[in-house]
Motif scaffolding. Structure first.
Motif, mmCIF file in Angstrom:
data_model
loop_
_atom_site.group_PDB
_atom_site.id
_atom_site.type_symbol
_atom_site.label_atom_id
_atom_site.label_comp_id
_atom_site.label_asym_id
_atom_site.label_seq_id
_atom_site.Cartn_x
_atom_site.Cartn_y
_atom_site.Cartn_z
ATOM 1 N N LYS A 1 -23.678 116.480 -58.453
ATOM 2 C CA LYS A 1 -22.789 117.510 -59.042
ATOM 3 C C LYS A 1 -21.349 117.346 -58.548
ATOM 4 O O LYS A 1 -20.398 117.453 -59.316
ATOM 5 C CB LYS A 1 -23.312 118.918 -58.699
ATOM 6 C CG LYS A 1 -24.689 119.204 -59.287
ATOM 7 C CD LYS A 1 -25.261 120.497 -58.721
ATOM 8 C CE LYS A 1 -26.762 120.607 -59.033
ATOM 9 N NZ LYS A 1 -27.424 121.628 -58.189
ATOM 10 N N THR A 2 -21.203 117.074 -57.249
ATOM 11 C CA THR A 2 -19.864 116.882 -56.677
ATOM 12 C C THR A 2 -19.200 115.644 -57.290
ATOM 13 O O THR A 2 -18.035 115.679 -57.696
ATOM 14 C CB THR A 2 -19.971 116.650 -55.145
ATOM 15 O OG1 THR A 2 -20.939 117.545 -54.628
ATOM 16 C CG2 THR A 2 -18.635 116.830 -54.477
ATOM 17 N N VAL A 3 -19.963 114.547 -57.346
ATOM 18 C CA VAL A 3 -19.415 113.297 -57.886
ATOM 19 C C VAL A 3 -19.043 113.475 -59.361
ATOM 20 O O VAL A 3 -17.980 113.032 -59.807
ATOM 21 C CB VAL A 3 -20.427 112.139 -57.705
ATOM 22 C CG1 VAL A 3 -20.011 110.905 -58.493
ATOM 23 C CG2 VAL A 3 -20.569 111.798 -56.222
ATOM 24 N N GLU A 4 -19.896 114.149 -60.116
ATOM 25 C CA GLU A 4 -19.619 114.390 -61.538
ATOM 26 C C GLU A 4 -18.322 115.182 -61.714
ATOM 27 O O GLU A 4 -17.475 114.840 -62.556
ATOM 28 C CB GLU A 4 -20.799 115.132 -62.188
ATOM 29 C CG GLU A 4 -22.010 114.233 -62.430
ATOM 30 C CD GLU A 4 -23.351 114.978 -62.444
ATOM 31 O OE1 GLU A 4 -24.389 114.299 -62.472
ATOM 32 O OE2 GLU A 4 -23.346 116.220 -62.422
ATOM 33 N N ALA A 5 -18.147 116.201 -60.888
ATOM 34 C CA ALA A 5 -16.936 117.027 -60.987
ATOM 35 C C ALA A 5 -15.710 116.210 -60.597
ATOM 36 O O ALA A 5 -14.682 116.204 -61.295
ATOM 37 C CB ALA A 5 -17.066 118.263 -60.110
ATOM 38 N N LEU B 1 -33.741 108.717 -60.368
ATOM 39 C CA LEU B 1 -33.798 110.118 -59.927
ATOM 40 C C LEU B 1 -33.567 111.028 -61.135
ATOM 41 O O LEU B 1 -32.683 110.787 -61.943
ATOM 42 C CB LEU B 1 -32.729 110.403 -58.862
ATOM 43 C CG LEU B 1 -32.725 109.515 -57.614
ATOM 44 C CD1 LEU B 1 -31.953 110.212 -56.484
ATOM 45 C CD2 LEU B 1 -34.129 109.181 -57.145
ATOM 46 N N VAL B 2 -34.401 112.075 -61.242
ATOM 47 C CA VAL B 2 -34.380 112.938 -62.433
ATOM 48 C C VAL B 2 -34.096 114.387 -62.008
ATOM 49 O O VAL B 2 -35.020 115.180 -61.778
ATOM 50 C CB VAL B 2 -35.724 112.860 -63.186
ATOM 51 C CG1 VAL B 2 -35.645 113.666 -64.488
ATOM 52 C CG2 VAL B 2 -36.086 111.410 -63.504
ATOM 53 N N PRO B 3 -32.813 114.734 -61.909
ATOM 54 C CA PRO B 3 -32.490 116.078 -61.416
ATOM 55 C C PRO B 3 -32.575 117.163 -62.490
ATOM 56 O O PRO B 3 -32.593 118.347 -62.153
ATOM 57 C CB PRO B 3 -31.044 115.933 -60.926
ATOM 58 C CG PRO B 3 -30.477 114.837 -61.773
ATOM 59 C CD PRO B 3 -31.608 113.903 -62.099
ATOM 60 N N ASN B 4 -32.627 116.797 -63.768
ATOM 61 C CA ASN B 4 -32.534 117.831 -64.814
ATOM 62 C C ASN B 4 -33.087 117.303 -66.137
ATOM 63 O O ASN B 4 -33.494 116.138 -66.241
ATOM 64 C CB ASN B 4 -31.076 118.285 -64.977
ATOM 65 C CG ASN B 4 -30.144 117.110 -65.275
ATOM 66 O OD1 ASN B 4 -30.533 116.163 -65.987
ATOM 67 N ND2 ASN B 4 -28.945 117.131 -64.729
ATOM 68 N N ASP C 1 -23.949 110.299 -49.014
ATOM 69 C CA ASP C 1 -24.565 110.340 -50.351
ATOM 70 C C ASP C 1 -23.558 109.943 -51.432
ATOM 71 O O ASP C 1 -23.881 109.164 -52.330
ATOM 72 C CB ASP C 1 -25.113 111.749 -50.638
ATOM 73 C CG ASP C 1 -26.331 112.065 -49.781
ATOM 74 O OD1 ASP C 1 -27.066 111.125 -49.416
ATOM 75 O OD2 ASP C 1 -26.537 113.249 -49.465
ATOM 76 N N ALA C 2 -22.354 110.473 -51.348
ATOM 77 C CA ALA C 2 -21.355 110.160 -52.382
ATOM 78 C C ALA C 2 -21.004 108.675 -52.356
ATOM 79 O O ALA C 2 -20.828 108.042 -53.407
ATOM 80 C CB ALA C 2 -20.103 111.011 -52.175
ATOM 81 N N GLU C 3 -20.932 108.095 -51.165
ATOM 82 C CA GLU C 3 -20.649 106.652 -51.070
ATOM 83 C C GLU C 3 -21.776 105.827 -51.686
ATOM 84 O O GLU C 3 -21.522 104.847 -52.394
ATOM 85 C CB GLU C 3 -20.444 106.246 -49.602
ATOM 86 C CG GLU C 3 -19.090 106.678 -49.050
ATOM 87 C CD GLU C 3 -18.961 106.509 -47.537
ATOM 88 O OE1 GLU C 3 -17.823 106.369 -47.073
ATOM 89 O OE2 GLU C 3 -19.994 106.540 -46.831
ATOM 90 N N LEU C 4 -23.009 106.235 -51.442
ATOM 91 C CA LEU C 4 -24.148 105.520 -52.044
ATOM 92 C C LEU C 4 -24.091 105.592 -53.562
ATOM 93 O O LEU C 4 -24.348 104.613 -54.259
ATOM 94 C CB LEU C 4 -25.470 106.136 -51.583
ATOM 95 C CG LEU C 4 -26.014 105.713 -50.231
ATOM 96 C CD1 LEU C 4 -27.450 106.221 -50.082
ATOM 97 C CD2 LEU C 4 -26.007 104.196 -50.098
ATOM 98 N N ILE C 5 -23.748 106.752 -54.091
ATOM 99 C CA ILE C 5 -23.720 106.946 -55.546
ATOM 100 C C ILE C 5 -22.634 106.086 -56.190
ATOM 101 O O ILE C 5 -22.805 105.546 -57.283
ATOM 102 C CB ILE C 5 -23.510 108.446 -55.881
ATOM 103 C CG1 ILE C 5 -24.743 109.255 -55.453
ATOM 104 C CG2 ILE C 5 -23.195 108.651 -57.348
ATOM 105 C CD1 ILE C 5 -24.518 110.756 -55.416
#
Lengths: 306, 306
Positions: free
Chosen positions: A239-243, A265-268, A196-200
């Motif tokens: 959240k991980t990528v943002e941090a 994608l709309v997480p918030n 997932d992080a690689e895709l982002i």
């Protein structure tokens, strides 16, 4: 000293192919000893291009030494270049992005920026009559770069010149454009091996709007069901990528190349507001479809509001 | 809206002539409504060019409005441009200076920077076959710009391309190059009407070296005895200019075009150190002759040390 030719970090097809094209031109036409290199692993479409046209994988470099002769292609943004880029001897820049204003050069150099869809199109024009000397693999790289950056002419960044150069190259190579583009996009869409992080982070640029830092990520695909099937774990990984990257919010747009639409994608509530204010979208649930949105450069970034 | 075409503040010949050339090209070849303007009074050589080739004095503007379409020529340095340049709609940049890294553009635009002596040479090449359509006055402006920036080929910034374009233009116009250059340089050397402060700021750029801010001023002349005869009052005026402009030190180089040497005024120990460390000069008194030094860009700035 050998001149290194490279594009941006997280190399896509244009940032992988354009260094191959320009290093060929420098070596074979200009008589300058040059070598194409990459600033990271190429994406799956770029890897397909290398294999399809018989290129060895270029060396991946971490940084450049002081006074290293370089040609920078497909970017002029120091944030997308080696940490020591302003210590290197940048000899030329060939690009099709807006001037971001962080790169300095030691003296007057060759800089060519044009509002075309693809760096390879600019290179074709810069070569003039020498473009006819390109061997088959270099023409194949140029064709792949332009079809990639224009999403086979679907992107609003596409210009008549990009179309004309594709037509000339495809005719020379005897390649059927729509069949070949379908192969390329299938390769690009094969993202099952990535975390997932690689895709982002795969095709992602940082922008600041109203004091908030966004990581604006795009996944161009002919199989949107693959990333969208992973939307819950992708949004959790935001959240991980943002941090880790020190940004306030990831925005992930899954661009459906064939339907010519993007799904955000709309997480918030922050991303909900961005979708409403930037694209006039009505959001209901954790994804929103944005019809016609294909280009980060032309459609997403200029409209980004919060 | 009319596109404004302008060069840098304190316009010299290239920054006065190149806007005339490019505005002609935009209007007559590209079909774009364009107008050449200046960011200040042209110098005496530029004023000679306007008169010699029958141009009206272009309008002098103070600033640019938000979203004003502009083409910037002969500089890419925001410090040399209107205060609101990053609010304007810069559509193209044509320049021959190093990228200084402060200018941003709103989208991808046409940027052409080449390591040639003169912006007019780059424009001639960009026009391709359309260069032949230039009327006599536009050809005359281009000829004057290139002879000015190359100091009639004496400057080490001169390239073969600058020479070739001068030869083509002079042949078209039936102009004898050395006679015409002598007229130009006589006009440039006629500085008797200017105050000391005006002379110091006439062709001047700011640079920071080792934490010190220098205003590096150049007076190109075939009559060095005129400014050098005023050296005492010029050096006295350095202090006023330094205080007004917030720089630590003015460096004034009087460039003798015919003898191909520069004379640096040495009012204090700081400038003495600069002369010694930058040019290996032995200083004895309040001036020092630097044989062969003609170009701020190629010979003064890259060597500046303190």
């Amino acid at each position: 000293m050998t001149t290194l030719v490279f594009g941006h970090k997280s190399p896509d097809t244009d940032s992988t192919g354009s260094p191959l094209i320009w290093a060929w031109y420098l070596n074979e036409v200009q008589g300058v000893d040059a070598k194409p290199v990459l600033l990271g692993q190429p994406n799956t479409e770029a890897a397909f291009m290398l294999k399809r046209w018989g290129f060895d994988m270029p060396e991946i470099i971490e940084d450049v030494a002081d006074d290293q002769p370089c040609v920078v292609v497909d970017t002029n943004n120091p944030a997308e270049l080696p940490a020591n880029i302003n210590g290197a001897d940048v000899q030329a820049i060939i690009d099709h992005h807006k001037l971001v204003g962080g790169l300095e050069t030691k003296g007057p150099i060759d800089i060519t920026i044009r509002p075309l869809a693809c760096t390879a199109t600019i290179m074709y024009d810069l070569m003039g009559d020498d473009a006819a000397k390109m061997p088959e693999n270099i023409k194949g790289a140029a064709l792949t770069c332009i079809l990639s950056d224009t999403l086979e002419f679907r992107s609003p960044t596409t210009t008549d010149r990009d179309r004309d150069v594709v037509a000339a190259l495809a005719a020379d190579l005897g390649v059927n454009v729509s069949d070949y583009a379908a192969e390329m996009f299938a390769a690009k869409s094969d993202v099952s091996a990535f975390s997932d992080a690689e895709l982002i982070r795969m095709d992602s640029k940082e922008y600041e709007v109203a004091g908030k830092k966004f990581r604006v990520s795009v996944l161009e695909t002919t199989a949107p069901e693959i990333p969208l099937g992973r939307k819950d774990s992708l949004m959790e990984t935001f959240k991980t990528v943002e941090a880790e990257d020190g940004v306030d919010q990831v925005l992930l747009f899954v661009v459906d190349i064939l339907k010519e639409e993007a799904t955000l994608l709309v997480p918030n509530d922050l991303v909900k507001t961005v979708a409403e204010k930037s694209f006039g979208a009505k959001v209901d649930g954790d994804v929103v479809v944005l019809p016609g949105v294909m280009s980060r450069k032309k459609q997403i970034i200029p409209n980004l509001a919060v």
